[in-house]
Design a protein around this motif. Structure first.
Motif, PDB file in Angstrom:
ATOM      1  N   ARG A  71       9.824   5.972 -30.737  1.00 30.32           N
ATOM      2  CA  ARG A  71       9.550   7.280 -31.350  1.00 30.32           C
ATOM      3  C   ARG A  71       8.157   7.335 -31.969  1.00 30.32           C
ATOM      4  N   LEU A  72       7.753   6.264 -32.610  1.00 32.22           N
ATOM      5  CA  LEU A  72       6.408   6.248 -33.203  1.00 32.22           C
ATOM      6  C   LEU A  72       5.340   6.395 -32.123  1.00 32.22           C
ATOM      7  N   ARG A  73       5.482   5.639 -31.040  1.00 36.27           N
ATOM      8  CA  ARG A  73       4.512   5.733 -29.949  1.00 36.27           C
ATOM      9  C   ARG A  73       4.531   7.119 -29.322  1.00 36.27           C
ATOM     10  N   ALA A  74       5.723   7.685 -29.139  1.00 39.49           N
ATOM     11  CA  ALA A  74       5.834   9.024 -28.550  1.00 39.49           C
ATOM     12  C   ALA A  74       5.137  10.063 -29.427  1.00 39.49           C
ATOM     13  N   ARG A  75       5.068   9.800 -30.715  1.00 37.08           N
ATOM     14  CA  ARG A  75       4.389  10.714 -31.651  1.00 37.08           C
ATOM     15  C   ARG A  75       2.913  10.381 -31.812  1.00 37.08           C
ATOM     16  N   GLY A  76       2.440   9.456 -30.982  1.00 35.37           N
ATOM     17  CA  GLY A  76       1.021   9.121 -31.007  1.00 35.37           C
ATOM     18  C   GLY A  76       0.619   8.126 -32.080  1.00 35.37           C
ATOM     19  N   ARG A  77       1.584   7.475 -32.697  1.00 37.12           N
ATOM     20  CA  ARG A  77       1.289   6.478 -33.733  1.00 37.12           C
ATOM     21  C   ARG A  77       0.974   5.138 -33.083  1.00 37.12           C
ATOM     22  N   ASP A  78      -0.060   4.501 -33.558  1.00 39.68           N
ATOM     23  CA  ASP A  78      -0.441   3.191 -33.045  1.00 39.68           C
ATOM     24  C   ASP A  78       0.348   2.140 -33.825  1.00 39.68           C
ATOM     25  N   ALA A  79       1.519   1.805 -33.326  1.00 38.92           N
ATOM     26  CA  ALA A  79       2.414   0.870 -34.001  1.00 38.92           C
ATOM     27  C   ALA A  79       3.121   0.010 -32.965  1.00 38.92           C
ATOM     28  N   THR A  80       3.405  -1.229 -33.360  1.00 40.57           N
ATOM     29  CA  THR A  80       4.115  -2.157 -32.487  1.00 40.57           C
ATOM     30  C   THR A  80       5.236  -2.811 -33.276  1.00 40.57           C
ATOM     31  N   CYS A  81       6.372  -2.957 -32.632  1.00 38.58           N
ATOM     32  CA  CYS A  81       7.501  -3.662 -33.214  1.00 38.58           C
ATOM     33  C   CYS A  81       7.528  -5.080 -32.654  1.00 38.58           C
ATOM     34  N   LEU A  82       7.502  -6.054 -33.542  1.00 33.02           N
ATOM     35  CA  LEU A  82       7.553  -7.463 -33.154  1.00 33.02           C
ATOM     36  C   LEU A  82       8.930  -8.010 -33.528  1.00 33.02           C
ATOM     37  N   ILE A  83       9.665  -8.487 -32.525  1.00 31.30           N
ATOM     38  CA  ILE A  83      10.982  -9.066 -32.755  1.00 31.30           C
ATOM     39  C   ILE A  83      10.901 -10.547 -32.414  1.00 31.30           C
ATOM     40  N   VAL A  84      10.995 -11.370 -33.458  1.00 37.69           N
ATOM     41  CA  VAL A  84      10.838 -12.820 -33.325  1.00 37.69           C
ATOM     42  C   VAL A  84      12.219 -13.462 -33.396  1.00 37.69           C
ATOM     43  N   GLY A  85      12.608 -14.132 -32.332  1.00 40.87           N
ATOM     44  CA  GLY A  85      13.889 -14.817 -32.310  1.00 40.87           C
ATOM     45  C   GLY A  85      14.564 -14.655 -30.968  1.00 40.87           C
ATOM     46  N   ASP A  86      15.702 -15.278 -30.840  1.00 36.36           N
ATOM     47  CA  ASP A  86      16.446 -15.247 -29.589  1.00 36.36           C
ATOM     48  C   ASP A  86      17.935 -15.227 -29.922  1.00 36.36           C
ATOM     49  N   GLY A  87      18.735 -14.974 -28.919  1.00 40.57           N
ATOM     50  CA  GLY A  87      20.175 -14.976 -29.127  1.00 40.57           C
ATOM     51  C   GLY A  87      20.893 -14.240 -28.020  1.00 40.57           C
ATOM     52  N   ARG A  88      22.205 -14.169 -28.166  1.00 40.72           N
ATOM     53  CA  ARG A  88      23.068 -13.592 -27.136  1.00 40.72           C
ATOM     54  C   ARG A  88      22.723 -12.139 -26.814  1.00 40.72           C
ATOM     55  N   ARG A  89      22.171 -11.405 -27.754  1.00 38.41           N
ATOM     56  CA  ARG A  89      21.917  -9.978 -27.554  1.00 38.41           C
ATOM     57  C   ARG A  89      20.498  -9.676 -27.071  1.00 38.41           C
ATOM     58  N   ARG A  90      19.683 -10.688 -26.854  1.00 35.57           N
ATOM     59  CA  ARG A  90      18.290 -10.435 -26.488  1.00 35.57           C
ATOM     60  C   ARG A  90      18.167  -9.578 -25.225  1.00 35.57           C
ATOM     61  N   ALA A  91      18.864  -9.928 -24.163  1.00 35.78           N
ATOM     62  CA  ALA A  91      18.761  -9.160 -22.910  1.00 35.78           C
ATOM     63  C   ALA A  91      19.176  -7.713 -23.136  1.00 35.78           C
ATOM     64  N   GLU A  92      20.222  -7.503 -23.924  1.00 38.02           N
ATOM     65  CA  GLU A  92      20.688  -6.150 -24.238  1.00 38.02           C
ATOM     66  C   GLU A  92      19.600  -5.364 -24.988  1.00 38.02           C
ATOM     67  N   LEU A  93      18.943  -6.016 -25.928  1.00 37.27           N
ATOM     68  CA  LEU A  93      17.880  -5.351 -26.693  1.00 37.27           C
ATOM     69  C   LEU A  93      16.658  -5.064 -25.818  1.00 37.27           C
ATOM     70  N   GLU A  94      16.332  -5.995 -24.942  1.00 34.15           N
ATOM     71  CA  GLU A  94      15.218  -5.759 -24.026  1.00 34.15           C
ATOM     72  C   GLU A  94      15.528  -4.595 -23.084  1.00 34.15           C
TER      73      GLU A  94
END
Length: 182
Positions: A67-90
């Motif tokens: 949503r931030l990018r769609a609104r033209g905001r220069d922002a990045t979300c960094l998700i550090v870690g791994d686990g069973r839900r990673r593929a689902e989140l990707e």
């Protein structure tokens, strides 16, 4: 109070506070090489922990980044870690057409975790509204605060206790991506 209210005698209840290794988690500037290698741009917000339990609500981070990018905001979300839900989140990031607005590092060596915290302009705890999230304080916000990272949390009692909104951090309505974006 919750445990006592469920019938456990008060004299059998002990509170053991979270602790942080103050020698490892110390403020430092972001590493420009690591930032470039990860492709981070603009304002960087995110999360450091495992990706195993739905209560952590990392989907909200993905949605906020898109949503931030769609609104033209220069922002990045960094998700550090791994686990069973990673593929689902990707997959969630792909479906949200987040592109490079969301970066997943996977597992990083424990010794490298502070360098990843240092990349964050804001550490976000997007926990969902549920019993454990309301009552259990996670360790990661304390690590982020030791690193002098801004703290943004779901407005749940355990997280509100840590962030003390308007004193040490900000709180947003749980499970509300627009509240997080704001």
């Amino acid at each position: 109070r919750d445990i006592v209210a469920r019938g456990i005698p008060p004299e059998r209840v002990f509170v053991v506070p979270n602790g942080v290794d103050a020698e490892q988690f110390t403020p430092r500037p972001p590493d420009p090489e690591l930032r470039a290698r990860l492709g981070l741009r603009g304002f960087v917000f995110g999360y450091v922990s495992n990706l195993d339990h739905p209560r952590e609500g990392q989907e909200l981070l993905v949605e906020a980044a898109a949503r931030l990018r769609a609104r033209g905001r220069d922002a990045t979300c960094l998700i550090v870690g791994d686990g069973r839900r990673r593929a689902e989140l990707e997959e969630r990031a792909r479906l949200a057409e987040a592109g490079d607005a969301v970066v997943f590092t996977g597992a990083v060596p424990h010794a490298d975790v502070p360098a990843h915290y240092a990349l964050l302009d804001a550490f976000v705890v997007p926990r969902r509204e549920e019993r454990a999230a309301r009552h259990v304080t996670p360790l990661k916000p304390y690590e982020a605060m030791a690193m002098e990272r801004a703290l943004v949390v779901s407005d749940l009692p355990a997280l509100r206790e840590i962030a003390a909104p308007d004193e040490r951090g900000l709180a947003f309505a749980p499970e509300d991506p627009d509240a997080l974006v704001a």
